[in-house]
Design an enzyme around this catalytic site. Structure first.
Site, PDB file in Angstrom:
ATOM      1  CG  HIS A  19      -0.946   5.648  -1.765  1.00  0.00           C
ATOM      2  ND1 HIS A  19      -1.912   6.515  -2.215  1.00  0.00           N
ATOM      3  CD2 HIS A  19      -1.609   4.586  -1.232  1.00  0.00           C
ATOM      4  CE1 HIS A  19      -3.112   6.019  -1.946  1.00  0.00           C
ATOM      5  NE2 HIS A  19      -2.960   4.846  -1.361  1.00  0.00           N
ATOM      6  CG  HIS A  47      -9.247   8.104  -0.280  1.00  0.00           C
ATOM      7  ND1 HIS A  47      -7.921   8.497  -0.367  1.00  0.00           N
ATOM      8  CD2 HIS A  47      -9.229   6.843   0.211  1.00  0.00           C
ATOM      9  CE1 HIS A  47      -7.147   7.507   0.040  1.00  0.00           C
ATOM     10  NE2 HIS A  47      -7.906   6.499   0.404  1.00  0.00           N
ATOM     11  CG  HIS A  89      -7.374   7.363   4.898  1.00  0.00           C
ATOM     12  ND1 HIS A  89      -6.687   6.280   5.375  1.00  0.00           N
ATOM     13  CD2 HIS A  89      -7.988   6.968   3.755  1.00  0.00           C
ATOM     14  CE1 HIS A  89      -6.864   5.256   4.558  1.00  0.00           C
ATOM     15  NE2 HIS A  89      -7.652   5.644   3.565  1.00  0.00           N
ATOM     16  CG  HIS A 122      -1.998   1.017   1.182  1.00  0.00           C
ATOM     17  ND1 HIS A 122      -2.277   1.859   2.240  1.00  0.00           N
ATOM     18  CD2 HIS A 122      -2.877   1.368   0.198  1.00  0.00           C
ATOM     19  CE1 HIS A 122      -3.280   2.669   1.917  1.00  0.00           C
ATOM     20  NE2 HIS A 122      -3.656   2.402   0.691  1.00  0.00           N
ATOM     21  CG  HIS A 125      -7.866   1.486  -2.513  1.00  0.00           C
ATOM     22  ND1 HIS A 125      -7.214   2.276  -3.426  1.00  0.00           N
ATOM     23  CD2 HIS A 125      -7.205   1.651  -1.329  1.00  0.00           C
ATOM     24  CE1 HIS A 125      -6.206   2.895  -2.830  1.00  0.00           C
ATOM     25  NE2 HIS A 125      -6.176   2.550  -1.564  1.00  0.00           N
ATOM     26  CG  HIS A 183     -10.575   1.995   1.047  1.00  0.00           C
ATOM     27  ND1 HIS A 183     -10.330   2.690  -0.115  1.00  0.00           N
ATOM     28  CD2 HIS A 183      -9.709   2.477   1.965  1.00  0.00           C
ATOM     29  CE1 HIS A 183      -9.341   3.548   0.081  1.00  0.00           C
ATOM     30  NE2 HIS A 183      -8.939   3.439   1.338  1.00  0.00           N
ATOM     31  CD  GLU A 238      -5.545   8.999  -5.035  1.00  0.00           C
ATOM     32  OE1 GLU A 238      -4.526   8.647  -4.431  1.00  0.00           O
ATOM     33  OE2 GLU A 238      -5.662   8.923  -6.272  1.00  0.00           O
TER      34      GLU A 238
END
Length: 639
Positions: free
Chosen positions: A179, A326, A330, A175, A206, A366, A311
């Site tokens: 990114h 998104h 988080h 992950h 995801h 998610h 995103e």
């Protein structure tokens, strides 16, 4: 001046990642001076936890990465990197440096050290790290130390049963690396490198994480997860038992029953507003850009546009209006214990791409986002026979070749992390942590396909896996089943006239990453080849390719489909040899995504039971296999 070899560049770059929280000095003992190109950086203070979900953090990180990428020579890049290390935030520095190494043309062939060895504190419980430090002080410095990793939680919490999956080092490293390859703030106009179908890949990678997590839950007699739709509902509790090497503070735990709370930068109401605007765009069938133009969300590009918006990537058509659903989700979840910063705590693990998969709420969050994407996908007609068939090709049989026919055995295996390059123990012998992770026996797919035409055909073989039964023992309906389908492999073959036997090793999966070289191996130059293909460290770990299954042998659908490669292939993919280790989830860096079909095809669209006849075409096969978990296994025969 002669061009440096890959091995030489590797040796010069690796020390930049050593003891990443310590400052460097030049050979005269003086601090290096700051170049004008680095002015304006260092805003995020040292000792704070960097998050690429936080817009201000990410903007500074991308600015630094662009300075590194645009350096005219390799030597200038190194010089800038050494200067920046002294004063920019530690986590931000490693992020930006990693992005630059992966995207500089003169760093082709250079590998990043494993993030779990750069920042083991993001992967290993603090109790274990403390034990490692203690053992290093009392053990002969010439003797290697290996300490056992502690477990977090216990059986009183049902979620403990899938902690092996959530806290797996391999998937959390994947992950983080994903990114790095696809930074949300990536600006192709500055770097000159376009990220093809980046928004769609964000959705699909995801989505697959969620499908895999539900497969693990069903393997452990747990129900499938409930999406986090209600932003005001109480959250489940979680404690990661991690403590940051950067500032010595623990990642915040989350007490059971807490709910999202407004922060200085973002409110819960704003998050709801972003959700409603995105959902409204899906229902209308178009989004509105910053100039008021309506852009259709069609079946070809709509999912890519939507992924960029959710995103809040640089490519989002209207970041001000659609927001950052998104990323702010988080951040809010990570700050739930101390939303106003009154106690100056570290955020929780949801704040970091290297740690967020450990938290059960990650998957619920998610799954909610995936529901938005599925709502969009439901606007399009189910695939018809013409879109699914491959005339002249028939799959005769599919089997799994392993120790037991059509049975894949799973078990727990051991691995180690060398923490010597993150913590200066002042001893020559390494200090390592022993971990336990799910693994599976190696196996082969044995597929027999007939080409009924006179001419050779170029084909794509697509392989998926999903459970047969739900948590109550009922056979899963097609529409439920498709969202649990995990991609195992996708590869091209030539089908000659007549019968063709296709054998494919599980080790060659287009989903998984090949073995990662350790920090020590990279420092010593092991396995570094001058003209080897570039390795991006992005990909699902091979040991978690297959779900756990259960002791009795859990039934799974093994779905195989053969499609026309001439119809599906994009350009001359494969010739550039750039980061193709795990193309299904990670794409091919700086190239077109190697499949013209929508990601997840043919399971990306609604399946209607009344049209199931179209899912029994000659070029498709669905075989029931078993996955059986062994609590004990013999070492022989297992990698």
């Amino acid at each position: 001046m002669p061009t440096s070899s890959v091995a030489d560049k590797q040796k010069r770059i690796i020390p930049l990642f050593t003891y990443a929280t310590s400052k460097t000095k030049d050979k005269f003992g003086m601090r290096v001076q700051r170049e004008p190109k680095l002015q304006g950086l260092g805003i995020l203070g040292r000792g704070q936890l960097f998050s690429c979900f936080h817009q201000a953090h990410l903007e500074e990180a991308i600015k630094l990465a662009e300075v590194f990428i645009l350096a005219k020579t390799f030597s200038e890049f190194l010089d800038l990197a050494y200067q920046a290390r002294d004063y920019v935030n530690e986590g931000l520095y490693v992020f930006s440096l990693s992005v630059a190494v992966l995207h500089r043309d003169d760093c082709r062939g250079v590998s990043l050290p494993p993030i779990q060895e750069v920042f083991p504190d993001k992967f290993v419980p603090v109790e274990t790290m403390y034990n490692a430090y203690k053992q290093a002080t009392i053990t002969d410095p010439e003797k290697e130390i290996i300490v056992e990793s502690e477990t977090t939680g216990n059986v009183l919490d049902p979620e403990y049963n899938v902690a092996y999956y959530r806290e797996d080092v391999g998937i959390n490293a994947h992950h983080w690396h994903w990114h790095i390859v696809y930074p949300s703030a990536w600006n192709a106009e500055v770097t000159g490198k376009t990220k093809d179908r980046k928004g769609e890949l964000f959705y699909y990678m995801h989505q697959q994480m969620c499908a895999r997590y539900d497969c693990e839950r069903l393997s452990n007699d747990l129900p499938r997860m409930v999406p986090f739709h209600n932003f005001h509902e109480p959250l489940e509790g979680y404690s990661a038992h991690l403590s940051s090497i950067i500032n010595g503070l623990p990642y915040s735990s989350r007490s059971k029953g807490l709910a999202l709370h407004d922060m200085h930068d973002i409110s819960v109401q704003e998050l709801e507003r972003f959700r409603e605007r995105i959902s409204g765009a899906i229902n209308l069938g178009y989004v509105t850009d910053t100039h008021g133009n309506e852009i259709d969300l069609d079946e070809h590009n709509g999912i890519d546009i939507l992924g960029d918006i959710v995103e809040s990537s640089h490519e989002s058509v209207n970041k001000e209006f659609y927001g950052s659903l998104h990323n702010w989700g988080h951040v809010l979840m990570a700050a739930v214990e101390d939303p106003d910063g009154k106690f100056q705590c570290n955020p929780g693990v949801m704040d970091d791409t290297a740690t967020s998969l450990r938290d059960p709420i990650f998957y619920r969050w998610h799954r909610f986002l995936d529901d938005l994407f599925q709502e969009f996908k439901s606007k399009f007609h189910p695939y018809n026979k013409k879109e699914l068939e491959f005339p002249g090709v028939k799959i005769e049989s599919v089997a799994i070749e392993s120790k037991e026919h059509d049975v894949i055995h799973t078990f727990f295996a051991e691995d180690t992390i060398d923490v010597t390059y993150a913590y200066n123990f002042r001893r020559p012998a390494p200090v390592k942590v022993r971990l336990h992770h799910l693994d599976h026996e190696p196996f082969n797919y044995n597929i027999i396909a007939t080409n009924q035409s006179a001419n050779k055909k170029h084909a794509f073989v697509r392989i998926f896996l999903a459970p047969v039964h739900d948590e109550l023992g009922n056979v899963l309906k097609p529409e439920e089943l498709r969202r649990l389908m995990i991609e195992l492999d996708k590869f091209s073959v030539e089908l000659h006239h007549g019968s063709n036997t296709i054998k494919r090793s599980s080790k060659d999966s287009s989903v998984t990453i090949s073995s990662v070289r350790s920090f020590r191996e990279l420092l010593e130059g092991e396995g570094i080849k001058e003209h080897a293909s570039e390795f991006c460290s992005c990909g699902w770990p091979d040991h978690l390719l297959i779900p756990k299954g259960n002791d009795q042998g859990m039934e799974f659908n093994l779905f195989v489909m053969v499609t026309d490669e001439l119809r599906d292939r994009v350009g001359d993919y494969g010739h550039a040899d750039i980061c193709m280790d795990a193309v299904s989830y990670c794409g091919a860096k700086d190239q077109f995504y190697p499949d013209r079909r929508p990601m997840g095809f043919p399971f990306d669209r609604v399946i209607q039971e009344e049209e199931m006849g179209q899912w029994q075409l000659p070029n498709m096969s669905n075989t029931h296999i078993k996955i059986q978990h062994q609590h004990q296994h013999e070492k022989d025969g297992h990698d």
